[in-house]
Design a protein around this motif. Structure first.
Motif, PDB file in Angstrom:
ATOM      1  N   THR A  61      -0.201   1.766 -16.853  1.00  0.00           N
ATOM      2  CA  THR A  61      -0.985   1.743 -15.613  1.00  0.00           C
ATOM      3  C   THR A  61      -0.047   2.042 -14.450  1.00  0.00           C
ATOM      4  N   VAL A  62      -0.338   3.121 -13.728  1.00  0.00           N
ATOM      5  CA  VAL A  62       0.540   3.599 -12.663  1.00  0.00           C
ATOM      6  C   VAL A  62      -0.108   3.349 -11.307  1.00  0.00           C
ATOM      7  N   PHE A  63       0.666   2.769 -10.400  1.00  0.00           N
ATOM      8  CA  PHE A  63       0.253   2.606  -9.006  1.00  0.00           C
ATOM      9  C   PHE A  63       1.241   3.376  -8.150  1.00  0.00           C
ATOM     10  N   GLY A  64       0.868   4.585  -7.786  1.00  0.00           N
ATOM     11  CA  GLY A  64       1.699   5.430  -6.947  1.00  0.00           C
ATOM     12  C   GLY A  64       1.004   5.746  -5.646  1.00  0.00           C
ATOM     13  N   PRO A  65       1.621   6.581  -4.802  1.00  0.00           N
ATOM     14  CA  PRO A  65       1.019   6.891  -3.503  1.00  0.00           C
ATOM     15  C   PRO A  65      -0.379   7.469  -3.601  1.00  0.00           C
TER      16      PRO A  65
ATOM     17  N   CYS B 114       7.281   2.848 -19.877  1.00  0.00           N
ATOM     18  CA  CYS B 114       6.593   1.639 -19.429  1.00  0.00           C
ATOM     19  C   CYS B 114       5.327   1.404 -20.238  1.00  0.00           C
ATOM     20  N   THR B 115       5.304   1.865 -21.473  1.00  0.00           N
ATOM     21  CA  THR B 115       4.104   1.763 -22.305  1.00  0.00           C
ATOM     22  C   THR B 115       3.592   0.329 -22.359  1.00  0.00           C
ATOM     23  N   GLY B 116       2.302   0.181 -22.053  1.00  0.00           N
ATOM     24  CA  GLY B 116       1.684  -1.136 -22.119  1.00  0.00           C
ATOM     25  C   GLY B 116       1.949  -2.006 -20.916  1.00  0.00           C
ATOM     26  N   GLY B 117       2.604  -1.486 -19.881  1.00  0.00           N
ATOM     27  CA  GLY B 117       2.902  -2.288 -18.706  1.00  0.00           C
ATOM     28  C   GLY B 117       2.335  -1.674 -17.448  1.00  0.00           C
ATOM     29  N   VAL B 118       2.908  -2.045 -16.302  1.00  0.00           N
ATOM     30  CA  VAL B 118       2.496  -1.544 -14.993  1.00  0.00           C
ATOM     31  C   VAL B 118       3.706  -0.920 -14.331  1.00  0.00           C
ATOM     32  N   LEU B 119       3.535   0.292 -13.825  1.00  0.00           N
ATOM     33  CA  LEU B 119       4.608   0.992 -13.132  1.00  0.00           C
ATOM     34  C   LEU B 119       4.182   1.231 -11.688  1.00  0.00           C
ATOM     35  N   VAL B 120       5.000   0.773 -10.753  1.00  0.00           N
ATOM     36  CA  VAL B 120       4.751   0.955  -9.327  1.00  0.00           C
ATOM     37  C   VAL B 120       5.821   1.875  -8.776  1.00  0.00           C
ATOM     38  N   SER B 121       5.402   2.877  -8.005  1.00  0.00           N
ATOM     39  CA  SER B 121       6.345   3.842  -7.446  1.00  0.00           C
ATOM     40  C   SER B 121       5.939   4.190  -6.034  1.00  0.00           C
ATOM     41  N   ASN B 122       6.930   4.446  -5.174  1.00  0.00           N
ATOM     42  CA  ASN B 122       6.619   4.881  -3.809  1.00  0.00           C
ATOM     43  C   ASN B 122       6.670   6.400  -3.683  1.00  0.00           C
ATOM     44  N   ALA B 123       6.790   7.091  -4.831  1.00  0.00           N
ATOM     45  CA  ALA B 123       6.753   8.550  -4.873  1.00  0.00           C
ATOM     46  C   ALA B 123       5.870   8.976  -6.040  1.00  0.00           C
TER      47      ALA B 123
ATOM     48  N   ASP C 126       0.807  -1.223   0.000  1.00  0.00           N
ATOM     49  CA  ASP C 126       0.000   0.000   0.000  1.00  0.00           C
ATOM     50  C   ASP C 126       0.837   1.269   0.000  1.00  0.00           C
ATOM     51  N   THR C 127       2.135   1.153   0.209  1.00  0.00           N
ATOM     52  CA  THR C 127       3.021   2.317   0.118  1.00  0.00           C
ATOM     53  C   THR C 127       3.706   2.411  -1.235  1.00  0.00           C
ATOM     54  N   GLY C 128       3.594   1.361  -2.047  1.00  0.00           N
ATOM     55  CA  GLY C 128       4.314   1.319  -3.314  1.00  0.00           C
ATOM     56  C   GLY C 128       5.785   1.007  -3.151  1.00  0.00           C
ATOM     57  N   ALA C 129       6.206   0.653  -1.916  1.00  0.00           N
ATOM     58  CA  ALA C 129       7.628   0.424  -1.653  1.00  0.00           C
ATOM     59  C   ALA C 129       8.059  -1.014  -1.905  1.00  0.00           C
ATOM     60  N   LEU C 130       7.128  -1.919  -2.200  1.00  0.00           N
ATOM     61  CA  LEU C 130       7.488  -3.314  -2.424  1.00  0.00           C
ATOM     62  C   LEU C 130       6.517  -3.929  -3.414  1.00  0.00           C
ATOM     63  N   VAL C 131       7.070  -4.749  -4.305  1.00  0.00           N
ATOM     64  CA  VAL C 131       6.294  -5.462  -5.307  1.00  0.00           C
ATOM     65  C   VAL C 131       6.714  -6.922  -5.266  1.00  0.00           C
ATOM     66  N   GLY C 132       5.761  -7.814  -5.398  1.00  0.00           N
ATOM     67  CA  GLY C 132       6.059  -9.249  -5.428  1.00  0.00           C
ATOM     68  C   GLY C 132       5.379  -9.906  -6.609  1.00  0.00           C
ATOM     69  N   VAL C 133       6.166 -10.595  -7.425  1.00  0.00           N
ATOM     70  CA  VAL C 133       5.657 -11.276  -8.621  1.00  0.00           C
ATOM     71  C   VAL C 133       5.873 -12.771  -8.464  1.00  0.00           C
ATOM     72  N   MET C 134       4.817 -13.558  -8.722  1.00  0.00           N
ATOM     73  CA  MET C 134       4.919 -15.006  -8.614  1.00  0.00           C
ATOM     74  C   MET C 134       5.666 -15.558  -9.814  1.00  0.00           C
ATOM     75  N   THR C 135       6.652 -16.414  -9.537  1.00  0.00           N
ATOM     76  CA  THR C 135       7.444 -17.081 -10.573  1.00  0.00           C
ATOM     77  C   THR C 135       7.394 -18.590 -10.330  1.00  0.00           C
ATOM     78  N   PRO C 136       7.861 -19.404 -11.266  1.00  0.00           N
ATOM     79  CA  PRO C 136       7.893 -20.856 -11.032  1.00  0.00           C
ATOM     80  C   PRO C 136       8.710 -21.247  -9.804  1.00  0.00           C
ATOM     81  N   GLU C 137       9.687 -20.429  -9.433  1.00  0.00           N
ATOM     82  CA  GLU C 137      10.522 -20.734  -8.267  1.00  0.00           C
ATOM     83  C   GLU C 137       9.947 -20.176  -6.973  1.00  0.00           C
ATOM     84  N   GLY C 138       8.877 -19.401  -7.067  1.00  0.00           N
ATOM     85  CA  GLY C 138       8.299 -18.748  -5.901  1.00  0.00           C
ATOM     86  C   GLY C 138       8.186 -17.259  -6.148  1.00  0.00           C
ATOM     87  N   ARG C 139       7.732 -16.514  -5.139  1.00  0.00           N
ATOM     88  CA  ARG C 139       7.527 -15.083  -5.333  1.00  0.00           C
ATOM     89  C   ARG C 139       8.857 -14.345  -5.370  1.00  0.00           C
TER      90      ARG C 139
END
Length: 689
Positions: free
Chosen positions: A629-633, A610-619, A533-546
């Motif tokens: 698609t932007v996910f910021g504070p 980041c055209t066509g993707g997702v951008l996450v920022s904590n600022a 909820d702060t935009g300070a951490l992102v976790g993506v699921m992969t075959p090896e785990g998050r």
């Protein structure tokens, strides 16, 4: 007729169902609605009275109790209402010390009431704040209970769920009247003479005095364990010992619960009764059994006060009180009725306890134990006398372990495979050595001889810690499981209760919901993308785990995500799965979707393409925003944590913490961003490729 004797245990089940519905709602019921539900419950009870004696009457009473559960929880929510800090604060904090404990990172935490915070008006100042001590503040001894202290601290509002549908700390803090949490690196200083202590502070002071006395008499983790058993203070035991106890399923020995309360009251009862019987004259004329039960009840009440009064201890004391009162009245001491009375009292006084792991695990174990031993008591066969003590320990440990295992796995995402072995060789030591020695130490403390029984108690605690360390080090001692969906525990609980409480062959219908719960759990899926909820951490699921975007920082969020994934790794290991990028920009691919994560104002000032993707920022990003698609504070403040899942057909589901948690009394969503948040959540999933 077959169900008549087993009707009362359904009372807390129906009341708890209504309470659960209240907390499941995504809106806060108005006072008008609560009073209407109360009136409907009263009307249904009157109808049940009119048709008393008929089969439908108990069903009507059950419906009335369900209806009554909602206003009961609603009124409790309004009763504990207190100001909550609405912004991040840095400045002077002053208050009275009413709590000391340790965080999951092993930092000492100080809870203050009668708070003053700079120029914040009293009407907006939190009733209580909790501050963790770091740096120079941690190097000094913690402040004394009841002292008035001051420091300079960073304080924030309690945070929401770390992921949609996850544990809601805002709700937890609301019922603790905790309006702010934070930390300080500046030592806490005295702020004048202490306020006149009230009863709760006096009890807290006594608890901490007992804890300090035990820890001075016993070294290291043994002393910390002893302090936890005698006073409920767990701040003296190390994280390593805690992890060993959890991995071996012995952590319940830290909590003052049914085992400790039963051992204490049982020991006091036995000593008093034996003492009264052997005194000439008294045993013939005084009701030794009733007097001993009264003394044991008084000892249990003192133990409850010194323990801090958590849910497990309250339940244990109520159970002990019911049992000892039954002894005084020459009635059956332990039954499902007494368990139901304990559950009913706890739910009426603290409806929010229904959601806590302590309540669920405590009553699951107690209900299962009473039901199993009642079945054994009524069985036509009997074990030899020499085998009964050993079988009782094995059966009680096995039944309690099986009953609490689903709840422990759901809340803590782990199974302890050697828990039965550890309990069988540890619980008898707790009953035969630790608790009796603690009682004797309390009796000898006024004459300065408490060190003798405390030494004996230390031997028993050392043994338990050694067993925990040994079993936790065995290969495959613990396995991790994925967090279940929200429907799993209710289905499992109601199915199990139907099997235990119903009379006759129809009871086995309850196996159906239990199997459904197992099926739902086995099919539980985790989100492909999680955003804090702060935009300070992102976790993506992969075959090896998050894969986590950062190796350090946001540690609680990272640990919770990994635990819910059923991943036993740590944040650094999970970050190693994230594709390395230069600078502060990190990106990975989620199927065909590119995910970018940037941190800091400098990186936000020059965002990547980041055209066509997702951008996450904590600022916050400058205008105009990138074509993605932007996910910021600004967005996350109104939505909370976000989860994205990719369907097999390539479409993406977006869920926010606000969508699942709703707007409740304890929520802190910004009202001015509500319409923007709703529009954002509705439109953006269609913009994602």
């Amino acid at each position: 007729m077959a169900q008549r004797e087993g009707v009362f245990p359904w009372v807390p089940v129906c009341l708890g169902t209504g309470i659960g519905i209240y907390f499941w709602l995504t809106f806060e019921p108005s006072r008008t609605l609560l009073w209407s539900l109360f009136g409907m419950a009263a009307a249904v009870l009157v109808l049940a009275w009119c048709v008393r004696g008929r089969a439908i009457a108990p069903c009507l009473v059950g419906c009335a109790l369900v209806l009554l559960g909602l206003p009961l929880a609603g009124w409790r929510t309004q009763d504990v209402a207190a100001p909550v800090l609405g912004w991040r604060y840095y400045g002077p904090v002053e208050g009275r010390v009413i709590g000391l404990d340790r965080s999951s990172s092993d930092a000492v935490r100080v809870t203050l009431d009668r708070v003053r915070m700079g120029r914040i008006s009293p009407a907006r100042t939190p009733e209580r704040v909790r501050i963790s001590l770091h740096g120079d503040a941690a190097a000094l001894a913690p402040p004394t209970p009841g002292a008035r202290v001051m420091t300079t601290a960073h304080v924030s509002p309690p945070s929401g769920p770390v992921e949609p549908g996850g544990f809601d700390f805002q709700r937890h803090a609301w019922f603790l009247r905790l309006g702010g949490v934070g930390y300080t690196r500046v030592p806490m200083l005295g702020a004048g003479p202490a306020d006149a202590p009230d009863l709760s502070v006096r009890i807290f002071q006594v608890r901490m005095a007992i804890s300090g006395f035990v820890r001075n008499a016993l070294p290291g983790d043994v002393g910390g364990f002893g302090a936890a058993v005698t006073s409920g203070d767990r701040s003296g035991i190390s994280q390593e010992a805690l992890q060993d106890l959890r991995a071996s399923n012995l952590a319940h020995l830290l909590a003052i619960s049914g085992l400790h309360m039963g051992l204490l009251t049982g020991f006091v009862f036995a000593v008093l009764r034996f003492g009264l019987v052997i005194v000439p004259g008294i045993g013939l004329y005084a009701p030794a059994r009733s007097v001993a039960a009264g003394g044991a009840l008084a000892a249990g009440a003192v133990y409850l006060a010194l323990s801090g009064g958590n849910v497990a201890t309250e339940r244990a004391f109520i159970m002990a009180a019911v049992a000892l009162t039954a002894v005084m009245l020459n009635r059956r001491a332990i039954s499902l009725r007494s368990v139901a009375i304990a559950a009913l009292v706890v739910l009426v006084l603290r409806p929010e306890a229904l959601l806590s792991p302590g309540f669920q695990m405590s009553f699951a174990a107690t209900t299962a134990l009473v039901a199993v031993f009642a079945a054994i008591r009524d069985a036509p066969w009997r074990l030899p006398a020499w085998a009964q003590p050993v079988s009782a320990v094995v059966i009680s440990s096995g039944v309690a372990g099986l009953a609490t295992a689903p709840f422990a796995a759901a809340h803590f995402n782990a199974f302890a495979h050697y828990g039965l072995l550890a309990n069988v060789i540890s619980v008898p030591v707790m009953g035969a050595i630790v608790v009796p020695a603690a009682v004797v130490a309390a009796c000898l403390a006024p004459v300065g001889l408490a060190w003798v029984p405390l030494t004996v108690m230390g031997w028993g605690l050392w043994w338990i810690l050694e067993v925990a360390a040994w079993t936790s080090a065995l290969p495959g001692a613990r396995s991790f499981v994925v967090a279940p969906s929200a429907w799993v525990l209710p289905c499992l609980t109601l199915g199990a209760l139907f099997v235990i409480l119903w009379r006759g062959p129809v009871r086995w219908i309850g196996v159906g919901p239990m199997l459904l719960a197992a099926l739902l759990w086995s099919r539980a899926e985790r989100p492909d993308l999680l955003i804090a909820d702060t935009g300070a951490l992102v976790g993506v699921m992969t075959p090896e785990g998050r894969a986590l975007s950062k190796a350090r920082g946001q540690g609680f969020v990272a640990l919770t995500w990994l635990e819910n994934d059923g991943d036993g790794g740590d944040q650094a290991q999970s970050h190693a799965r994230w594709p390395a990028q230069d600078g502060r920009v990190r990106n990975t691919r989620l199927g065909s979707l590119t995910v970018w994560h940037i941190t800091g104002k400098r990186a936000a000032a020059a965002p990547p393409d980041c055209t066509g993707g997702v951008l996450v920022s904590n600022a916050d990003l400058p205008d105009p925003a990138p074509e993605c698609t932007v996910f910021g504070p600004s967005q996350l403040r109104a939505t909370g944590a976000i989860a994205l899942s990719v369907r097999p057909d390539g479409t993406i589901d977006l869920v926010t913490a606000r969508m699942l948690a709703g707007t409740r009394a304890w929520s802190a969503w910004p009202d001015d961003d509500r319409s923007q948040s709703d529009q954002y959540v509705r439109i953006n999933p269609t913009n994602l490729p």
